[in-house]
Design an enzyme around this catalytic site. Structure first.
Site, PDB file in Angstrom:
ATOM      1  N   CYS A 114     -69.555  74.745 -30.061  1.00 16.81           N
ATOM      2  CA  CYS A 114     -68.527  74.351 -31.023  1.00 16.81           C
ATOM      3  C   CYS A 114     -68.044  75.555 -31.825  1.00 16.81           C
ATOM      4  CB  CYS A 114     -69.052  73.259 -31.958  1.00 16.81           C
ATOM      5  SG  CYS A 114     -70.515  73.744 -32.900  1.00 16.81           S
ATOM      6  N   GLU A 119     -85.185  68.459 -29.251  1.00 13.31           N
ATOM      7  CA  GLU A 119     -84.394  68.297 -30.470  1.00 13.31           C
ATOM      8  C   GLU A 119     -85.278  68.463 -31.693  1.00 13.31           C
ATOM      9  OE1 GLU A 119     -81.821  67.829 -33.367  1.00 13.31           O
ATOM     10  OE2 GLU A 119     -81.171  67.978 -31.274  1.00 13.31           O
ATOM     11  N   CYS A 134     -52.813  67.691 -46.952  1.00 10.10           N
ATOM     12  CA  CYS A 134     -54.137  67.306 -46.475  1.00 10.10           C
ATOM     13  C   CYS A 134     -54.768  68.437 -45.671  1.00 10.10           C
ATOM     14  CB  CYS A 134     -54.037  66.048 -45.610  1.00 10.10           C
ATOM     15  SG  CYS A 134     -55.591  65.520 -44.879  1.00 10.10           S
ATOM     16  N   CYS A 154     -55.620  68.558 -41.106  1.00 11.76           N
ATOM     17  CA  CYS A 154     -54.847  69.137 -39.992  1.00 11.76           C
ATOM     18  C   CYS A 154     -54.185  70.433 -40.444  1.00 11.76           C
ATOM     19  CB  CYS A 154     -53.764  68.168 -39.516  1.00 11.76           C
ATOM     20  SG  CYS A 154     -54.370  66.648 -38.767  1.00 11.76           S
ATOM     21  N   GLN A 181     -70.447  63.511 -30.544  1.00 17.21           N
ATOM     22  CA  GLN A 181     -69.195  64.184 -30.189  1.00 17.21           C
ATOM     23  C   GLN A 181     -68.029  63.449 -30.835  1.00 17.21           C
ATOM     24  OE1 GLN A 181     -68.928  67.047 -28.829  1.00 17.21           O
ATOM     25  NE2 GLN A 181     -70.987  67.334 -27.971  1.00 17.21           N
ATOM     26  N   PHE A 221     -81.351  71.462 -27.797  1.00 16.19           N
ATOM     27  CA  PHE A 221     -80.537  70.952 -28.902  1.00 16.19           C
ATOM     28  C   PHE A 221     -79.895  69.633 -28.449  1.00 16.19           C
ATOM     29  CE2 PHE A 221     -80.468  75.604 -28.884  1.00 16.19           C
ATOM     30  CZ  PHE A 221     -80.995  75.915 -30.128  1.00 16.19           C
ATOM     31  N   CYS A 230     -52.939  58.151 -41.087  1.00 12.36           N
ATOM     32  CA  CYS A 230     -53.693  59.234 -40.460  1.00 12.36           C
ATOM     33  C   CYS A 230     -53.516  59.119 -38.956  1.00 12.36           C
ATOM     34  CB  CYS A 230     -55.172  59.167 -40.817  1.00 12.36           C
ATOM     35  SG  CYS A 230     -56.125  60.548 -40.131  1.00 12.36           S
TER      36      CYS A 230
END
Length: 398
Positions: free
Chosen positions: A356, A284, A56, A59, A237, A264, A134
């Site tokens: 991020c 935004e 998968c 991860c 988030q 943002f 999961c």
């Protein structure tokens, strides 16, 4: 290789790096690579929890213990700063989200001859891993997989479906893209799926945009005590615990500011928290998220003024930025080159930057430092547990 090599760090894409610079997949710091290529596991190598690990693509780092996982997240952020010659005033403790805490996920599904498969894609492939467990997503999200699998097996057409699952105040918000419902029976089956699975909302995109098929009451997400409408596909988030840490940092670093620009701003994740002690301008570009923030501000009475503006094409100019005591920005992965340039040229003295992407953040941070800012505080955040995706909060003053 003529001699044994120790794995000394984890590279950005998740491979272990030996002392000679070579990369080895699924190794941990402290592992030894023998001359014949054999891997001898060290003290930081653990047995992955999930049977799908290694196949998968969700991860990449489940074989690391907590120390090494936190070290990877920390190093990604610290090295990004060092790469731009940015001095860190105080490195705050790294935050890692716990297992089964992800409240949003995009999965993929496909009808097959004997049923359906649904899950994440394999690493480097379009093939779908049919999930039977999961350890990343919230239990409520995982519980939605089985009823969705049955629906896809009976009613999906050819091709892959993209299924966005988000945990909202009322339950699971499910949005399916590339779904074609042929006839009344299929449409009724979709509504029955939403009812039986207890979805808060079900929407389908049959090629003309998302269409809501089931929503017994308006879907909302509570942000700092404010129930905010959440349009289909809105950014949120990934985990509540990481959001709480980020918001707490923003509150601490904006202490004493009476006017704050939240750039943002999305739905208002930071705006509503900051509005408890300050007037906030929430800017935004995404129209539906802007309107959701505006609606929630009006209903709650919070001092949040929502502005619809594309900060990439039309950033707040330096004279506009200078009207605020503090600026917070949380841009997409590409960073905020133009907007940061205007911030640097303004007379604002406090900037909170949530990112991020450590690489784009570091480039923007370099501009702030060159304009006289100092990086006072920096916190690495790993809310996408066991993945190579890393986030951060940072505080600049001048």
């Amino acid at each position: 290789m003529t001699e044994d090599q120790e794995i000394i760090r984890i590279a950005a894409k998740g491979d272990g790096v030996a002392a000679d610079g070579r990369h080895f997949a699924r190794t941990a710091p402290g592992d030894m690579v023998k001359a014949d290529g054999t891997i001898v596991q060290g003290p930081h190598h653990v047995v992955p929890l999930c049977r799908h690990f290694g196949t998968c693509g969700g991860c990449q780092l489940q074989h690391l213990d907590e120390i090494s996982l936190a070290g990877f997240v920390t190093d990604r952020v610290v090295n990004a700063a060092a790469g731009q010659a940015i001095e860190v005033g105080e490195l705050l403790p790294t935050h890692l989200s716990p297992p089964r805490s992800r409240r949003r996920a995009t999965m993929h599904a496909m009808r097959v001859h004997n049923g359906a498969v649904i899950g994440f894609r394999e690493a480097g492939s379009h093939r779908i891993v049919d999930l039977t467990e999961c350890h990343v997503v919230a239990p409520e999200i995982f519980a939605a997989i089985e009823p969705l699998r049955g629906f896809v097996a009976r009613h999906a057409g050819k091709g892959n479906l993209d299924i966005e699952l988000t945990l909202v105040d009322q339950g699971i918000d499910c949005s399916i893209r590339n779904l074609t419902l042929e006839g009344l029976a299929a449409t009724e089956a979709a509504v029955e799926l939403a009812q039986s699975a207890g979805f808060a909302r079900l929407s389908a995109d049959q090629g003309y945009g998302a269409e809501t098929m089931w929503e017994p009451e308006p879907a909302t997400v509570t942000l700092s005590g404010v129930a905010t409408p959440i349009p289909v596909g809105s950014f949120l988030q990934a985990t509540r615990d990481a959001e709480n840490v980020m918001v707490a940092d923003a509150l601490a670093w904006s202490q004493g500011a009476s006017t704050i620009a939240d750039l943002f701003s999305g739905l208002g994740t930071f705006s509503f928290a900051l509005s408890k002690k300050a007037k906030v301008l929430a800017v935004e570009a995404a129209r539906e998220q802007h309107l959701a923030c505006k609606t929630a501000a009006g209903v709650s009475g919070r001092p949040v003024h929502a502005m619809h503006r594309d900060l990439f094409r039309n950033p707040l100019m330096s004279n506009e930025v200078g009207r605020f005591d503090c600026v917070l920005l949380d841009p997409p992965r590409a960073g905020a080159k133009e907007q940061v340039g205007q911030i640097a040229a303004s007379n604002v003295s406090r900037v909170i930057y949530v990112s991020c992407n450590p690489s784009s953040w570091a480039k923007d941070a370099r501009k702030l430092v060159e304009a006289g800012f100092r990086l006072e505080k920096l916190r690495p955040v790993g809310q996408f547990r066991w993945s190579t995706h890393v986030e951060l909060t940072s505080y600049f003053t001048r």
